[in-house]
Design a protein around this motif. Structure first.
Motif: not given
Length: 286
Positions: A5-13, A19-23, A37-39, A52-58
């Motif tokens: 369920v969008y939006p989703i939020t995620y972070t790269w470690d 780290t990169e986020g929260e995106i 993807t990322t670089s 990569i870890s995160g959560r959706d709108a729910s």
């Protein structure tokens, strides 16, 4: 995550403390053909676990990890280039136009002077007539000038000039630059020298001063400064060194870069060695 369920939020470690986020993504644009993807650039090739870890709108959470070994970035070879500037008597100047497209990504820690340029000024006959020094290459032409003054000769001389470059990863250019060729006549070269003689204030021209030009072969000519203190010489001379000095009773003269050789040819009077077609050989009365 299926049926997110969008939006989703995620972070790269990235596993190296970075780290990169929260995106946040607001549209369902993630698919097998459009994955997340990322670089990231690592300092070395140590194996890392990327997560990569995160959560959706729910508020459903997801997490995925993978371990891999970073690979070094392939170096792109520098691009070599140069051009010949107008020849000034026996002095030849070339302008380096080389560049390095990945100077700031491949081996950037090597330092700004880790590249190297080599110019062989007599490529066919001499290994000692060369310029070799560090050079800082970027993704734009360096535009650095390099000069060499050849010895005068009573016979025609032709010199082949060779140019080579290596980047900060010690890689040579993929396509070498073509050699340049310069030729000097044994009859001498056209020389045009001009300047001014100034009075004590260093601003006002000094008229009526005799200015001498002498070659190493002993040929001497002279002229007299005009009302504004200017003088000039024009002729063909077969000498690498030309001596210029002014004389006027009751005065001595100084020149900004008086050549030590001049003292041997000016009867201990202040004078200047002229190595090039100088348009500005000036003197000031003392």
């Amino acid at each position: 995550m299926l049926n997110a369920v969008y939006p989703i939020t995620y972070t790269w470690d990235f596993g190296d403390g970075q780290t990169e986020g929260e995106i946040t993504r607001t549209l369902p644009e993630i698919s097998p053909s459009q994955p997340i993807t990322t670089s990231h650039t690592y300092a070395n090739g140590t194996a890392r676990t990327v997560t990569i870890s995160g959560r959706d709108a729910s508020k459903r959470y997801f997490k995925k990890s993978q371990t891999f070994t970073p690979q070094p970035i392939a170096n792109q070879k520098p691009t070599a280039g140069w051009k010949l500037a107008p020849i000034n008597r026996y002095t030849v100047t070339v302008t380096d136009l080389s560049s390095d497209p990945d100077y700031d990504t491949c081996n950037p820690g090597a330092g700004p002077t880790s590249g190297r340029i080599t110019i062989m000024w007599d490529y066919v006959n001499s290994i000692t007539m060369k310029t070799q020094e560090s050079i800082y290459l970027t993704d734009s032409p360096s535009n650095k000038n390099y000069s060499w003054t050849y010895s005068a000769s009573t016979t025609d001389k032709t010199y082949t000039i060779n140019h080579s470059i290596v980047d900060n990863n010690n890689a040579a250019s993929g396509i070498p630059t073509p050699n340049l060729s310069v030729k000097f006549s044994g009859n001498g070269v056209q020389t045009d020298i001009s300047g001014k003689v100034f009075q004590l204030d260093g601003v006002t021209g000094f008229p009526g001063v005799t200015v001498y030009l002498k070659t190493l072969q002993g040929i001497t000519t002279h002229t007299t400064t005009g009302q504004d203190g200017s003088y000039s010489f024009s002729g063909v001379y077969n000498d690498q060194f030309l001596i210029v000095w002014p004389e006027k009773a009751g005065h001595t003269f100084l020149q900004a870069e008086a050549c030590q050789l001049g003292w041997l040819f000016c009867n201990a009077k202040p004078c200047s060695c002229v190595f090039t077609n100088s348009a500005d050989v000036n003197f000031t009365a003392q």
